[in-house]
Motif scaffolding. Structure first.
Motif, short mmCIF file in Angstrom:
data_model
loop_
_atom_site.label_atom_id
_atom_site.label_comp_id
_atom_site.label_asym_id
_atom_site.label_seq_id
_atom_site.Cartn_x
_atom_site.Cartn_y
_atom_site.Cartn_z
N ASP A 28 -29.45 31.03 28.54
CA ASP A 28 -29.80 32.21 27.76
C ASP A 28 -29.81 33.46 28.64
N GLN A 29 -30.50 33.39 29.77
CA GLN A 29 -30.59 34.54 30.66
C GLN A 29 -29.23 34.91 31.25
N TYR A 30 -28.43 33.92 31.59
CA TYR A 30 -27.11 34.18 32.15
C TYR A 30 -26.21 34.90 31.13
N THR A 31 -26.21 34.43 29.88
CA THR A 31 -25.35 35.07 28.87
C THR A 31 -25.84 36.47 28.54
N LYS A 32 -27.14 36.69 28.57
CA LYS A 32 -27.68 38.04 28.34
C LYS A 32 -27.28 38.96 29.49
N LYS A 33 -27.33 38.45 30.71
CA LYS A 33 -26.93 39.24 31.89
C LYS A 33 -25.45 39.63 31.77
N LEU A 34 -24.61 38.68 31.39
CA LEU A 34 -23.18 38.98 31.21
C LEU A 34 -22.98 40.04 30.13
N THR A 35 -23.74 39.94 29.07
CA THR A 35 -23.63 40.90 27.98
C THR A 35 -23.99 42.31 28.47
N VAL A 36 -25.11 42.43 29.14
CA VAL A 36 -25.57 43.74 29.62
C VAL A 36 -24.57 44.32 30.63
N GLU A 37 -24.00 43.47 31.49
CA GLU A 37 -23.08 43.95 32.52
C GLU A 37 -21.69 44.30 32.00
N HIS A 38 -21.23 43.62 30.93
CA HIS A 38 -19.83 43.76 30.53
C HIS A 38 -19.59 44.36 29.15
N ASP A 136 -18.29 42.71 4.30
CA ASP A 136 -19.38 43.68 4.51
C ASP A 136 -20.72 43.01 4.81
N TRP A 137 -20.77 41.70 4.73
CA TRP A 137 -22.02 40.98 5.00
C TRP A 137 -22.11 40.67 6.50
N VAL A 138 -23.23 41.05 7.13
CA VAL A 138 -23.41 40.82 8.57
C VAL A 138 -24.75 40.13 8.80
N TRP A 139 -24.70 39.00 9.49
CA TRP A 139 -25.92 38.29 9.88
C TRP A 139 -26.52 39.06 11.06
N PRO A 140 -27.86 39.20 11.11
CA PRO A 140 -28.45 39.91 12.24
C PRO A 140 -28.07 39.28 13.59
N ALA A 141 -27.90 40.13 14.58
CA ALA A 141 -27.51 39.67 15.92
C ALA A 141 -28.54 38.70 16.46
N PHE A 142 -28.07 37.74 17.24
CA PHE A 142 -28.96 36.75 17.84
C PHE A 142 -28.44 36.39 19.22
N ASN A 143 -29.07 35.43 19.89
CA ASN A 143 -28.69 35.07 21.25
C ASN A 143 -28.81 33.56 21.43
N ILE A 144 -28.60 33.08 22.64
CA ILE A 144 -28.67 31.64 22.93
C ILE A 144 -30.09 31.12 22.69
N ALA A 145 -31.10 31.90 23.07
CA ALA A 145 -32.49 31.49 22.87
C ALA A 145 -32.78 31.27 21.38
N ASP A 146 -32.35 32.21 20.55
CA ASP A 146 -32.55 32.08 19.10
C ASP A 146 -31.83 30.84 18.58
N SER A 147 -30.61 30.61 19.08
CA SER A 147 -29.84 29.44 18.65
C SER A 147 -30.56 28.15 19.03
N ALA A 148 -31.12 28.11 20.24
CA ALA A 148 -31.83 26.91 20.69
C ALA A 148 -33.08 26.67 19.85
N ILE A 149 -33.80 27.74 19.51
CA ILE A 149 -34.99 27.61 18.67
C ILE A 149 -34.60 27.06 17.29
N CYS A 150 -33.54 27.60 16.72
CA CYS A 150 -33.09 27.13 15.39
C CYS A 150 -32.61 25.68 15.45
N LEU A 151 -31.86 25.34 16.48
CA LEU A 151 -31.40 23.96 16.63
C LEU A 151 -32.60 23.03 16.82
N GLY A 152 -33.56 23.44 17.64
CA GLY A 152 -34.77 22.64 17.84
C GLY A 152 -35.53 22.45 16.54
#
Length: 169
Positions: A28-38, A136-152
């Motif tokens: 989660d932290q790695y993908t967020k870091k990549l997002t912020v940097e790129h 025109d339908w957009v699901w709210p933005a999420f991240n790996i952490a949110d995905s892990a919580i939902c999968l859990g």
């Protein structure tokens, strides 16, 4: 103190899956870091006709709940996350060696919760970047952490139905 690090505690309980929580947090932290940097803030990078990477910040909780509450929500959600993680760690310790699905679900939730808590404490907001949409339908933005919580959470439900017979005996 030695009992805390007792080999049996980790090998005989759900704590043996804590590596999954650590892996979830790191990914989660790695993908967020990549997002912020790129990816520039609010920039959308189309991956498929229904999926974008879009760099956004969320000061609230799921679906930006309380995002405009003035700042107190940052600490409110942080405290809730720590209480929930503590409770789940206690439940995790109670699971038996035979249980697999339940501790895996718990560890995904722990890793995801701590990933978002880290953002709240360090950045003051959560970095989101995964966006699903259709026309025109957009699901709210999420991240790996949110995905892990939902999968859990989904795995908890599966475990509840899968082991229903065992609990009624």
């Amino acid at each position: 103190m030695l009992k805390l690090f007792n080999q049996n505690l980790f090998s005989q309980t759900g704590w043996r899956f804590l590596w999954l929580a650590v892996l979830t947090f790191v990914l989660d932290q790695y993908t967020k870091k990549l997002t912020v940097e790129h990816i520039e803030l609010y920039q959308a990078v189309e991956i498929t006709p229904f999926f974008n990477l879009t760099h956004v910040y969320n000061t609230g909780a799921a679906f930006s709940f309380l995002s405009d509450a003035g700042g107190w929500q940052r600490w409110f959600f942080t405290v809730i996350a720590f209480v929930v993680v503590g409770l789940i760690l206690w439940w995790l310790k109670q699971t038996s060696r035979q249980q697999i699905l339940l501790p895996v679900a718990f560890c995904l939730i722990i890793g995801g919760a701590l990933g978002n808590v880290y953002d709240r404490i360090v950045l003051g907001h959560v970095v989101d970047f995964l966006v699903l949409y259709y026309q025109d339908w957009v699901w709210p933005a999420f991240n790996i952490a949110d995905s892990a919580i939902c999968l859990g959470a989904a795995l908890l439900i599966v475990d509840m139905f899968k082991n229903k017979e065992l609990k009624n005996d």
